[in-house]
Design a protein around this motif. Structure first.
Motif, PDB file in Angstrom:
ATOM      1  N   ARG A 194     -23.187-137.506  48.848  1.00 55.78           N
ATOM      2  CA  ARG A 194     -24.570-137.955  49.080  1.00 55.78           C
ATOM      3  C   ARG A 194     -25.301-136.936  49.933  1.00 55.78           C
ATOM      4  O   ARG A 194     -26.436-136.553  49.658  1.00 55.78           O
TER       5      ARG A 194
ATOM      6  N   ILE B  94     -14.694-141.739  59.780  1.00 53.08           N
ATOM      7  CA  ILE B  94     -14.560-142.300  58.423  1.00 53.08           C
ATOM      8  C   ILE B  94     -13.217-141.848  57.882  1.00 53.08           C
ATOM      9  O   ILE B  94     -12.882-140.671  57.961  1.00 53.08           O
ATOM     10  N   CYS B  95     -12.439-142.769  57.301  1.00 52.52           N
ATOM     11  CA  CYS B  95     -11.224-142.342  56.610  1.00 52.52           C
ATOM     12  C   CYS B  95     -11.314-142.791  55.151  1.00 52.52           C
ATOM     13  O   CYS B  95     -12.342-143.281  54.725  1.00 52.52           O
ATOM     14  N   GLN B  96     -10.218-142.634  54.403  1.00 52.83           N
ATOM     15  CA  GLN B  96     -10.175-142.892  52.956  1.00 52.83           C
ATOM     16  C   GLN B  96     -10.891-141.776  52.197  1.00 52.83           C
ATOM     17  O   GLN B  96     -12.117-141.680  52.199  1.00 52.83           O
TER      18      GLN B  96
ATOM     19  N   ALA C 122     -22.815-144.789  39.935  1.00 54.74           N
ATOM     20  CA  ALA C 122     -21.686-145.580  39.430  1.00 54.74           C
ATOM     21  C   ALA C 122     -20.932-144.810  38.360  1.00 54.74           C
ATOM     22  O   ALA C 122     -19.695-144.827  38.296  1.00 54.74           O
TER      23      ALA C 122
ATOM     24  N   ARG D  98     -19.222-151.192  44.107  1.00 60.54           N
ATOM     25  CA  ARG D  98     -20.258-150.515  44.885  1.00 60.54           C
ATOM     26  C   ARG D  98     -21.623-150.590  44.214  1.00 60.54           C
ATOM     27  O   ARG D  98     -22.641-150.739  44.874  1.00 60.54           O
ATOM     28  N   TYR D  99     -21.624-150.512  42.904  1.00 61.09           N
ATOM     29  CA  TYR D  99     -22.897-150.596  42.178  1.00 61.09           C
ATOM     30  C   TYR D  99     -23.560-151.955  42.420  1.00 61.09           C
ATOM     31  O   TYR D  99     -24.748-152.035  42.749  1.00 61.09           O
TER      32      TYR D  99
ATOM     33  N   ARG E 122     -24.870-152.305  45.956  1.00 62.66           N
ATOM     34  CA  ARG E 122     -26.180-151.664  46.147  1.00 62.66           C
ATOM     35  C   ARG E 122     -27.278-152.588  45.617  1.00 62.66           C
ATOM     36  O   ARG E 122     -28.301-152.800  46.253  1.00 62.66           O
TER      37      ARG E 122
ATOM     38  N   ARG F 211     -17.502-139.431  48.726  1.00 66.23           N
ATOM     39  CA  ARG F 211     -18.819-139.942  48.330  1.00 66.23           C
ATOM     40  C   ARG F 211     -19.861-139.688  49.410  1.00 66.23           C
ATOM     41  O   ARG F 211     -21.002-139.348  49.104  1.00 66.23           O
ATOM     42  N   TYR F 212     -19.463-139.840  50.657  1.00 62.10           N
ATOM     43  CA  TYR F 212     -20.409-139.629  51.753  1.00 62.10           C
ATOM     44  C   TYR F 212     -20.913-138.186  51.773  1.00 62.10           C
ATOM     45  O   TYR F 212     -22.123-137.925  51.841  1.00 62.10           O
TER      46      TYR F 212
ATOM     47  N   SER G 187     -26.432-143.962  54.821  1.00 68.58           N
ATOM     48  CA  SER G 187     -25.295-143.299  54.193  1.00 68.58           C
ATOM     49  C   SER G 187     -24.023-143.437  55.023  1.00 68.58           C
ATOM     50  O   SER G 187     -22.935-143.686  54.484  1.00 68.58           O
ATOM     51  N   LEU G 188     -24.143-143.334  56.341  1.00 67.13           N
ATOM     52  CA  LEU G 188     -22.961-143.415  57.197  1.00 67.13           C
ATOM     53  C   LEU G 188     -22.354-144.815  57.141  1.00 67.13           C
ATOM     54  O   LEU G 188     -21.137-144.977  57.024  1.00 67.13           O
TER      55      LEU G 188
ATOM     56  N   ASP H  67     -18.967-142.221  40.135  1.00 70.27           N
ATOM     57  CA  ASP H  67     -17.898-142.888  40.887  1.00 70.27           C
ATOM     58  C   ASP H  67     -16.726-143.251  39.978  1.00 70.27           C
ATOM     59  O   ASP H  67     -15.563-143.081  40.355  1.00 70.27           O
TER      60      ASP H  67
ATOM     61  N   ALA I 189     -13.992-142.486  50.003  1.00 69.59           N
ATOM     62  CA  ALA I 189     -15.175-142.863  50.787  1.00 69.59           C
ATOM     63  C   ALA I 189     -15.810-141.615  51.418  1.00 69.59           C
ATOM     64  O   ALA I 189     -17.033-141.448  51.416  1.00 69.59           O
TER      65      ALA I 189
ATOM     66  N   GLN J 239     -22.689-146.901  54.676  1.00 68.50           N
ATOM     67  CA  GLN J 239     -22.088-147.034  53.348  1.00 68.50           C
ATOM     68  C   GLN J 239     -20.677-146.476  53.358  1.00 68.50           C
ATOM     69  O   GLN J 239     -19.754-147.063  52.799  1.00 68.50           O
ATOM     70  N   ALA J 240     -20.511-145.309  53.999  1.00 68.05           N
ATOM     71  CA  ALA J 240     -19.185-144.685  54.048  1.00 68.05           C
ATOM     72  C   ALA J 240     -18.202-145.588  54.794  1.00 68.05           C
ATOM     73  O   ALA J 240     -17.038-145.729  54.393  1.00 68.05           O
ATOM     74  N   LYS J 241     -18.654-146.210  55.884  1.00 64.37           N
ATOM     75  CA  LYS J 241     -17.767-147.100  56.650  1.00 64.37           C
ATOM     76  C   LYS J 241     -17.397-148.322  55.820  1.00 64.37           C
ATOM     77  O   LYS J 241     -16.243-148.760  55.826  1.00 64.37           O
TER      78      LYS J 241
ATOM     79  N   SER K 122     -28.812-145.278  41.131  1.00 65.82           N
ATOM     80  CA  SER K 122     -27.635-146.115  41.396  1.00 65.82           C
ATOM     81  C   SER K 122     -26.697-146.119  40.197  1.00 65.82           C
ATOM     82  O   SER K 122     -25.476-146.036  40.340  1.00 65.82           O
TER      83      SER K 122
ATOM     84  N   ASP L 226     -17.331-148.462  52.552  1.00 60.22           N
ATOM     85  CA  ASP L 226     -16.427-147.979  51.504  1.00 60.22           C
ATOM     86  C   ASP L 226     -15.021-147.793  52.045  1.00 60.22           C
ATOM     87  O   ASP L 226     -14.029-148.134  51.400  1.00 60.22           O
ATOM     88  N   MET L 227     -14.927-147.227  53.239  1.00 57.34           N
ATOM     89  CA  MET L 227     -13.634-146.957  53.856  1.00 57.34           C
ATOM     90  C   MET L 227     -12.847-148.260  54.020  1.00 57.34           C
ATOM     91  O   MET L 227     -11.676-148.341  53.661  1.00 57.34           O
TER      92      MET L 227
END
Lengths: 209, 204
Positions: free
Chosen positions: A75, A63-65, A88, B71-72, B75, A71-72, B84-85, A91, A68, B87-89, A84, B91-92
């Motif tokens: 969580r 994962i980059c960024q 937000a 993102r909200y 979802r 947030r991961y 979660s993983l 975020d 992101a 989601q991260a991808k 949710s 998001d990235m």
């Protein structure tokens, strides 16, 4: 718990927010620090699909960024927000702190032209940041005064990190008078046992911010 | 389902991806738009959280920052990523499209005043930045199976990709056949194609 590795240069920079969240979330990980001279080889090795750092490797997934990743791990550490809507709300604040405001600061830092640099410094520290600090202070008050969403989330840690980056540009006593809730939030996060331990034991910073 | 209002200028810019996700997710929302000259009045009448738009109002509560809103609603639409993983991808990828490509494009198209600099930046964007980025994206896409960006299931990153290509269309020079297929796959989704036909037509 997945096998986690964080790759970044040997310093705070864009990875520090991730390390702080991992610390507060009590998440074990390998803090892989890359020396500047080794980066070109590593970058061309094909290991990093988008050739940027920081990168989080999770059981082999990349994962980059930085936002992101933040947030991961938030969580994973129970620091993202409980619903949710709360996510937000966390975020939106974290985005300003980890992305928008930080990028503006970096643009000022990296500016070569003296006159433009002065102008960017003014814009950053006399306009943009104070404007956002006012808003953050209001949001804190609207949510009970302790944390941005009412509960501790990574947005509060992002504030602590951002404040550490820019605090030398502000006069502390003045700032404390103008933003009492934010000042208290900073102290609150700084005193969290895991954050304190990390600050006392972490390697020295070798990058510009 | 909460009552949703999206408030933004009558342009695509930073709200269009939000609109695409809401539309594809079949989520009812009020698409509140205003013209540039009305902004001072609108700003004064509403107490926007950071004095900016877009704003998403969810049963009266405000969310700012287009990426937090994206993102909200993702979802809400079940497009955030299945764990979660993932989601991260998602998001990235979405962050890369937005921060690394679209923002660069906007800087060139709207903010660069110096003509010589603008031409130089346009060439760099068209000849280096976009091709490099799309090369890497196509490799990543193929390594995930070549159906949607992250695998067999669509996520909001596929819509973000579609949006990025629409923004940067005039600077696309190289052919990336697999990504082109993905673009057309998203464009042909019924809700998306209906939105494109019926949405207000704006300059950008």
């Amino acid at each position: 718990m997945p096998n986690i590795k964080l790759y970044y240069f040997d310093g705070d920079g864009r990875a520090e927010i991730i390390r702080l969240i991992l610390a507060q979330g009590d998440i074990k990980y390998k803090d892989e620090r890359i020396q500047v001279q080794d980066w070109p080889t590593l970058r061309n090795s094909g290991k990093f699909p988008f050739e940027v750092l920081p990168v989080l490797e999770v059981d082999g997934h990349i994962i980059c960024q930085s936002v992101a990743i933040a947030r991961y791990v938030a969580r994973m550490g129970g620091l993202a927000g409980k619903t949710s809507l709360e996510q937000a709300k966390a975020d939106q604040i974290a985005e300003y702190l980890i992305c928008d405001l930080l990028n503006q600061y970096i643009q000022y830092l990296l500016e070569d032209d003296e006159f433009i640099k002065l102008h960017k410094r003014q814009e950053c520290f006399e306009e943009t940041i104070p404007f956002h600090l006012d808003k953050f202070e209001t949001i804190l008050i609207q949510n009970g005064g302790e944390y941005f969403t009412g509960n501790l989330t990574y947005a509060d840690i992002a504030f602590y990190r951002f404040a550490n980056i820019v605090k030398n540009y502000f006069h502390f006593e003045e700032a404390a008078k103008k933003y009492p809730k934010l000042t208290a939030l900073y102290q609150r996060v700084a005193s969290l046992p895991n954050i304190k331990t990390w600050e006392e034991t972490k390697p020295p910073n070798q990058v510009p911010f | 389902m909460p009552h949703i209002r999206l408030i933004y200028f009558n342009v695509e810019l930073r709200a269009e991806l939000i609109r695409l996700i809401l539309t594809h997710g079949n989520i009812q929302f009020e698409d509140v738009r205003f013209e540039k000259e009305d902004w001072p009045r609108i700003k004064e009448q509403n107490d926007f959280l950071f004095g900016q738009v877009p704003i998403l109002e969810v049963d009266g509560e405000q969310i700012a920052q287009s990426s937090a809103i994206v993102r909200y609603v993702a979802r809400m639409a079940g497009l955030a990523g299945k764990d979660s993983l993932e989601q991260a991808k998602a998001d990235m990828l979405a962050d890369a499209f937005s921060n690394d490509i679209i923002e660069k494009f906007y800087r060139i198209a709207f903010f660069e005043r110096d003509e010589e600099m603008k031409t130089r930046l346009e060439c760099e964007f068209r000849d280096c930045i976009m091709p490099d980025f799309l090369d890497r994206l196509e490799r990543y896409y193929i390594s995930n199976g070549g159906h949607f960006l992250l695998g067999n299931d669509m996520c909001y990153a596929d819509l973000a990709f579609y949006r990025m290509i629409n923004v940067c269309k005039r600077y696309l020079r190289c052919s990336h056949p697999r990504l082109r297929d993905l673009y057309h796959k998203v464009a042909s989704l019924p809700n998306i194609s209906k939105w494109e036909q019926s949405k207000p037509k704006t300059r950008f």
